[in-house]
Write a protein that holds these residues in place. Structure first.
Motif: not given
Length: 305
Positions: A121-127, A249-261
């Motif tokens: 859900g987070n990845d879809i939203r960021l895309i 980019s928006r991080g989730t638990t165990f995934r920083s903003d950089g990873f989420a980007a």
């Protein structure tokens, strides 16, 4: 930051820019008073949408005049417009989370179904956010420069290095002379050899990675077209680049903003890659045919295990 408080990135004409994402990416570059307002809004956007201008000024320890400057800095005519935008966005986000049961936190005891829902859900939203804010005019210029480039240099560190490597593979596959580097010394020496007609692309979520900034500045000093891929349009990296494309980019638990980007960065560069392929259609088609035949013998026939 040059200029006045009114120089922040404003709402793009004809493009839906996520308001909370815009505030999040701009707040570090804001003057202290405006940054206080941003922090209060981001901490509780729904509450901010219900607040009067006096309430918000008191909660942020600022003044009503500061709230008005904050609104204008983001491209709004006044506080009423900002409240409507906040209410619209927070209502939409709340509805999406209610429908999909997506939150931001993953607890140690959560099952894989929950983990999958949060991550996907987070990845879809960021895309979606990245696509909404992507400056297609800049993409056109970047693709045109790459299609005609003598050399293309991509540089990123940590997770951005993997994104640079993937773009290198794609461009090399269609006969664009491309190199990616993850070592600063190698990248700087390559950047020093670039010149007019070449392209240097620096990838950094924060836009504050010193090595990436130095490489792009070095390439630009020799006449290369410089491109920044970052989540922060007013970052130091963006300031030294000729062309800038932004990612959400928006991080989730165990995934920083950089990873989420990462997925957002790949989306932006994939659009650039396809646009380059369009401009070099015949060359690209021939390259695909040649490379496909070269690896045919390494694939098992259909039905063979």
């Amino acid at each position: 930051m040059p200029g006045s408080e009114h120089n922040f990135h404003r709402k793009d004409e004809g493009v839906t820019v996520e308001l909370l994402h815009l505030i999040r990416t701009e707040q570090d570059e804001m003057p202290e008073a405006l940054r206080k307002v941003a922090e209060v809004i981001l901490a509780a956007p729904a509450a901010a949408a219900r607040s009067t201008i006096v309430d918000l000024a008191e909660r942020s320890a600022t003044s009503t005049a500061t709230i008005t400057r904050f609104c204008r800095a983001l491209g709004f005519g006044g506080y009423a417009e900002l409240r409507v935008a906040l209410a619209t966005e927070t209502g939409r986000v709340a509805q999406q989370r209610w429908e999909t049961d997506i939150g931001q936190e993953i607890l140690p005891g959560d099952g894989l179904e929950r983990v999958l829902g949060v991550v996907s859900g987070n990845d879809i939203r960021l895309i979606q956010e990245t696509a909404a804010q992507l400056d297609l005019a800049s993409v056109e210029k970047i693709a045109s420069a790459i299609a005609q480039a003598g050399r293309v240099l991509l540089f990123g560190v940590s997770s951005s290095a993997a994104v640079a490597s993937e773009m290198e593979y794609r461009l090399q596959r269609i006969r664009v002379p491309t190199w990616s580097r993850s070592d600063a010394h190698s990248a700087l020496t390559d950047a020093a050899l670039l010149g007019q007609g070449d392209v240097a692309i620096g990838i950094s979520h924060s836009g504050r990675t010193r090595e990436v900034i130095e490489v792009l500045a070095e390439a630009g000093s020799h006449g290369a077209v410089t491109v920044a891929v970052t989540s922060h349009p007013r970052s130091p990296l963006a300031e030294v680049a000729e062309l800038v494309v932004t990612t959400a980019s928006r991080g989730t638990t165990f995934r920083s903003d950089g990873f989420a980007a990462i997925h957002s960065q790949l989306l932006v560069l994939d659009v650039v890659y396809v646009s380059v392929a369009q401009r070099t259609y015949e060359r690209t088609r021939d390259a695909f045919d040649l490379t496909a035949r070269a690896v045919t013998g390494h694939r098992l026939p259909e039905g063979e295990k």
